[in-house]
Design an enzyme around this catalytic site. Sequence first.
Site, short mmCIF file in Angstrom:
data_model
loop_
_atom_site.label_atom_id
_atom_site.label_comp_id
_atom_site.label_asym_id
_atom_site.label_seq_id
_atom_site.Cartn_x
_atom_site.Cartn_y
_atom_site.Cartn_z
N ASP A 1 0.78 -1.25 0.00
CA ASP A 1 0.00 0.00 0.00
C ASP A 1 0.81 1.30 0.00
OD1 ASP A 1 -2.44 1.42 0.03
OD2 ASP A 1 -2.26 1.73 2.17
N CYS B 1 -20.86 -3.69 -19.16
CA CYS B 1 -21.37 -3.33 -17.82
C CYS B 1 -20.94 -1.91 -17.46
CB CYS B 1 -20.82 -4.32 -16.79
SG CYS B 1 -21.25 -3.91 -15.09
N CYS C 1 -21.99 5.22 -8.58
CA CYS C 1 -21.11 6.07 -7.75
C CYS C 1 -21.89 7.31 -7.28
CB CYS C 1 -19.87 6.49 -8.54
SG CYS C 1 -18.85 7.66 -7.59
N CYS D 1 -18.96 1.11 -5.35
CA CYS D 1 -18.61 0.63 -6.69
C CYS D 1 -18.10 -0.82 -6.66
CB CYS D 1 -17.61 1.55 -7.38
SG CYS D 1 -16.06 1.77 -6.51
C1 B12 Z 1 -4.11 6.77 -3.81
C2 B12 Z 1 -4.95 5.56 -3.55
C3 B12 Z 1 -6.33 5.74 -3.44
C4 B12 Z 1 -7.00 7.04 -3.83
C5 B12 Z 1 -7.08 7.14 -5.39
C6 B12 Z 1 -7.65 5.87 -6.02
C7 B12 Z 1 -7.34 5.71 -7.50
N1 B12 Z 1 -8.27 5.08 -8.20
O1 B12 Z 1 -6.30 6.12 -7.97
C8 B12 Z 1 -8.36 6.91 -3.08
C9 B12 Z 1 -8.23 7.56 -1.71
C10 B12 Z 1 -9.55 7.53 -3.79
C11 B12 Z 1 -8.45 5.41 -2.91
C12 B12 Z 1 -9.66 4.75 -2.73
C13 B12 Z 1 -9.76 3.38 -2.53
N2 B12 Z 1 -8.74 2.51 -2.39
CO1 B12 Z 1 -6.87 2.98 -2.66
N3 B12 Z 1 -5.04 3.24 -3.05
C14 B12 Z 1 -4.37 4.27 -3.41
C15 B12 Z 1 -2.89 3.91 -3.61
C16 B12 Z 1 -2.12 4.31 -2.34
C17 B12 Z 1 -2.22 4.52 -4.86
C18 B12 Z 1 -3.06 4.34 -6.13
C19 B12 Z 1 -2.52 5.17 -7.27
O2 B12 Z 1 -1.32 5.20 -7.50
N4 B12 Z 1 -3.42 5.86 -7.97
C20 B12 Z 1 -3.07 6.63 -9.12
C21 B12 Z 1 -3.73 5.97 -10.32
C22 B12 Z 1 -3.49 6.78 -11.58
O3 B12 Z 1 -3.06 4.73 -10.38
P1 B12 Z 1 -3.81 3.30 -10.34
O4 B12 Z 1 -5.18 3.45 -9.83
O5 B12 Z 1 -2.93 2.33 -9.65
O6 B12 Z 1 -3.86 2.99 -11.89
C23 B12 Z 1 -2.71 2.69 -12.65
C24 B12 Z 1 -2.67 1.26 -13.14
O7 B12 Z 1 -3.67 0.44 -12.61
C25 B12 Z 1 -2.74 1.41 -14.66
N5 B12 Z 1 -3.60 0.49 -15.40
C26 B12 Z 1 -3.52 -0.84 -15.30
N6 B12 Z 1 -4.31 -1.42 -16.17
C27 B12 Z 1 -4.94 -0.47 -16.87
C28 B12 Z 1 -5.85 -0.56 -17.90
C29 B12 Z 1 -6.33 0.61 -18.50
C30 B12 Z 1 -7.27 0.51 -19.62
C31 B12 Z 1 -5.89 1.86 -18.00
C32 B12 Z 1 -6.42 3.13 -18.57
C33 B12 Z 1 -4.96 1.93 -16.94
C34 B12 Z 1 -4.49 0.75 -16.38
O8 B12 Z 1 -2.97 2.77 -14.96
C35 B12 Z 1 -2.83 3.57 -13.85
C36 B12 Z 1 -1.67 4.53 -13.98
O9 B12 Z 1 -0.47 3.88 -14.02
C37 B12 Z 1 -2.99 2.34 -3.76
C38 B12 Z 1 -1.77 1.57 -3.27
C39 B12 Z 1 -0.64 1.64 -4.30
N7 B12 Z 1 0.54 1.94 -3.87
O10 B12 Z 1 -0.89 1.38 -5.48
C40 B12 Z 1 -4.27 2.01 -2.95
C41 B12 Z 1 -5.18 0.90 -3.47
C42 B12 Z 1 -5.32 1.09 -4.95
N8 B12 Z 1 -6.45 1.18 -2.83
C43 B12 Z 1 -7.13 0.12 -2.48
C44 B12 Z 1 -8.43 0.14 -1.91
C45 B12 Z 1 -8.91 -1.15 -1.26
C46 B12 Z 1 -9.22 1.29 -1.98
C47 B12 Z 1 -10.72 1.42 -1.64
C48 B12 Z 1 -11.56 0.22 -2.02
C49 B12 Z 1 -10.89 1.72 -0.13
C50 B12 Z 1 -12.33 1.97 0.29
N9 B12 Z 1 -13.18 0.97 0.44
O11 B12 Z 1 -12.68 3.08 0.53
C51 B12 Z 1 -11.09 2.69 -2.45
C52 B12 Z 1 -11.53 2.30 -3.87
C53 B12 Z 1 -11.81 3.44 -4.75
C54 B12 Z 1 -11.65 3.05 -6.22
N10 B12 Z 1 -12.76 2.83 -6.89
O12 B12 Z 1 -10.50 2.97 -6.69
C55 B12 Z 1 -6.38 -1.15 -2.86
C56 B12 Z 1 -7.02 -1.73 -4.14
C57 B12 Z 1 -7.09 -3.25 -4.18
C58 B12 Z 1 -7.75 -3.69 -5.48
N11 B12 Z 1 -8.35 -4.87 -5.42
O13 B12 Z 1 -7.73 -3.00 -6.47
C59 B12 Z 1 -4.90 -0.59 -3.07
C60 B12 Z 1 -4.09 -1.33 -4.11
C61 B12 Z 1 -4.22 -0.68 -1.68
C62 B12 Z 1 -3.78 -2.11 -1.37
N12 B12 Z 1 -2.49 -2.33 -1.17
O14 B12 Z 1 -4.55 -3.03 -1.33
N13 B12 Z 1 -7.24 4.81 -3.02
S1 SF4 Z 2 -15.83 -2.97 -12.52
FE1 SF4 Z 2 -17.69 -1.83 -12.97
S2 SF4 Z 2 -18.02 -2.13 -15.17
FE2 SF4 Z 2 -16.55 -3.68 -14.52
S3 SF4 Z 2 -17.83 -5.48 -14.08
FE3 SF4 Z 2 -17.55 -4.38 -12.13
S4 SF4 Z 2 -19.33 -3.00 -11.98
FE4 SF4 Z 2 -19.20 -3.71 -14.10
S1 SF4 Z 3 -15.36 4.37 -3.75
FE1 SF4 Z 3 -16.26 4.04 -5.79
S2 SF4 Z 3 -18.48 4.44 -5.58
FE2 SF4 Z 3 -17.47 5.27 -3.76
S3 SF4 Z 3 -17.19 7.42 -4.33
FE3 SF4 Z 3 -15.26 6.35 -4.82
S4 SF4 Z 3 -15.49 5.76 -6.97
FE4 SF4 Z 3 -17.53 6.34 -6.24
#
Ligand code: B12
Ligand code: SF4
Ligand code: SF4
Length: 393
Positions: free
Chosen positions: A131, A188, A195, A241
């Site tokens: 994380d 889907c 959200c 979500c």
């Molecule tokens: C910052 C962070 C957040 C932020 C931003 C989330 C986000 N979506 O970026 C906030 C506070 C909102 C957040 C929320 C949550 N988080 Co968080 N978060 C992190 C953290 C510390 C960094 C993520 C990051 O770098 N984000 C920046 C974006 C740009 O990067 P990314 O999401 O990783 O996406 C990259 C790749 O996945 C890649 N990618 C890969 N395949 C593909 C395919 C396509 C088509 C594209 C376009 C891109 C792509 O592209 C992106 C850029 O490189 C990670 C831990 C870590 N070190 O990775 C945990 C982590 C992602 N979080 C986690 C969790 C559990 C959550 C929550 C569920 C907690 C909750 N219940 O409230 C929510 C879920 C929200 C959601 N829908 O994502 C878990 C996810 C586990 C999983 N199964 O995915 C992680 C991995 C922590 C862990 N070690 O378990 N989080």
């Molecule tokens: S991540 Fe979203 S779009 Fe993908 S299967 Fe789950 S609910 Fe549907």
């Molecule tokens: S965790 Fe998912 S459903 Fe909840 S506000 Fe963030 S993106 Fe929306």
Amino acid sequence: MRPEDYVRAEAAALGFTACGFAAAVPIGRGAFLDGWLSAGLHGDMHFLARHPERRLTVAGILPRARTVISLAYPYAPPPPPPLDWRRTLRGRIAAYARGADYHAAIEERLQALERVLARLFPDAATRRYVDTGAVLEREWGVRSGLGWFGKNTMLLGTRAGSWFFLAELVTEAALAPDAASGEHCGRCTRCLDACPTSALRDGRIMDARRCIAYLTIEHRGAIPPHLRPGLGPWIFGCDVCQEVCPWNAPPPATRAPDADGLFPFLPDLLQLDRSAFQRRFADTSLARARRRGLLRNVAVVLGNTGNPAAVPALRFALGDREALVRGHAAWALGAIGGAEAREALAARDAREPDPSVRGEIAAARSAAAGEAGTSSVRATAAPTTPADGRRTL
Ligand code: B12
Ligand code: SF4
Ligand code: SF4
């Protein structure tokens, strides 16, 4: 036995439900990450914008790294108890944050797996992550075949869904990489539709500034007023979500619901002073929001209940030592309205020293004045019913 199979078996014995291997080559997602950061979608999570290039390679962590081992550690959400949060003044905590903080439990298991690798490859150095490091964990999860990057931006798999944490071992050992898994979101759009704050955009893009998890955990200041109703019942994190995702099976009814773990009684939380907060939450994930952040969220959710029974607790919070808490308590009183709320706001207005809180009180007083003479219970909260009609609350 191949070393890959041996490591997988040991990981399974330690409680990891998936383990995959990816070649430690640079990640070609620089353009996506730059675009995301330069659009400001990370809000005030400045740690993400600091040296973003470091997130695109593990060479900075371990220069001779050959393999990234991605691991999934599951958490099992219990069914949310069938209670009316508005009537009972309860607020919801995301499933991952129930109980003790997960980092320590995973760290211990990572260390044990590191010892397994050291026996197999005595000369290979390793680094462990869960994380907090500058590692794009979901990217490595995708590359290691653990699942795909869903439209909700979660890493999810066809068997495991998305209720798991990610962790990695970066190692100098060369292990055969797994094939990346296919993408199964198809047409889907349930997560985008459900959200509550419209934080998810087409193209697997999250506007973290709108995400309830960001607003309630990472964001340190005032929650923008137009987003407060969208929090609905969520006081820490958000699972909407994931709950609507068809790849996440609904929790088995045999698992006991956990009213106090998932839905604490909110007026009690507004009473917590600094040491009581420490005693109750220091060893849990909720500590990250700090007392002032959690009580800010609690005030907003009490406002979202629209329930006049919340007024005494909010009136008490108007005297909190933190301006942030007082300001959000004022907003909540304005959202609930009614004579008692108006009287509490007027009394505080007369002696509030902080200009930002005075601004909140003025806005709340005019919201509550607009309500005078009408029913004080308003439906302010966004629905949290999943798109498929399953009621969670
Ligand atoms: C910052 C962070 C957040 C932020 C931003 C989330 C986000 N979506 O970026 C906030 C506070 C909102 C957040 C929320 C949550 N988080 Co968080 N978060 C992190 C953290 C510390 C960094 C993520 C990051 O770098 N984000 C920046 C974006 C740009 O990067 P990314 O999401 O990783 O996406 C990259 C790749 O996945 C890649 N990618 C890969 N395949 C593909 C395919 C396509 C088509 C594209 C376009 C891109 C792509 O592209 C992106 C850029 O490189 C990670 C831990 C870590 N070190 O990775 C945990 C982590 C992602 N979080 C986690 C969790 C559990 C959550 C929550 C569920 C907690 C909750 N219940 O409230 C929510 C879920 C929200 C959601 N829908 O994502 C878990 C996810 C586990 C999983 N199964 O995915 C992680 C991995 C922590 C862990 N070690 O378990 N989080
Ligand atoms: S991540 Fe979203 S779009 Fe993908 S299967 Fe789950 S609910 Fe549907
Ligand atoms: S965790 Fe998912 S459903 Fe909840 S506000 Fe963030 S993106 Fe929306």
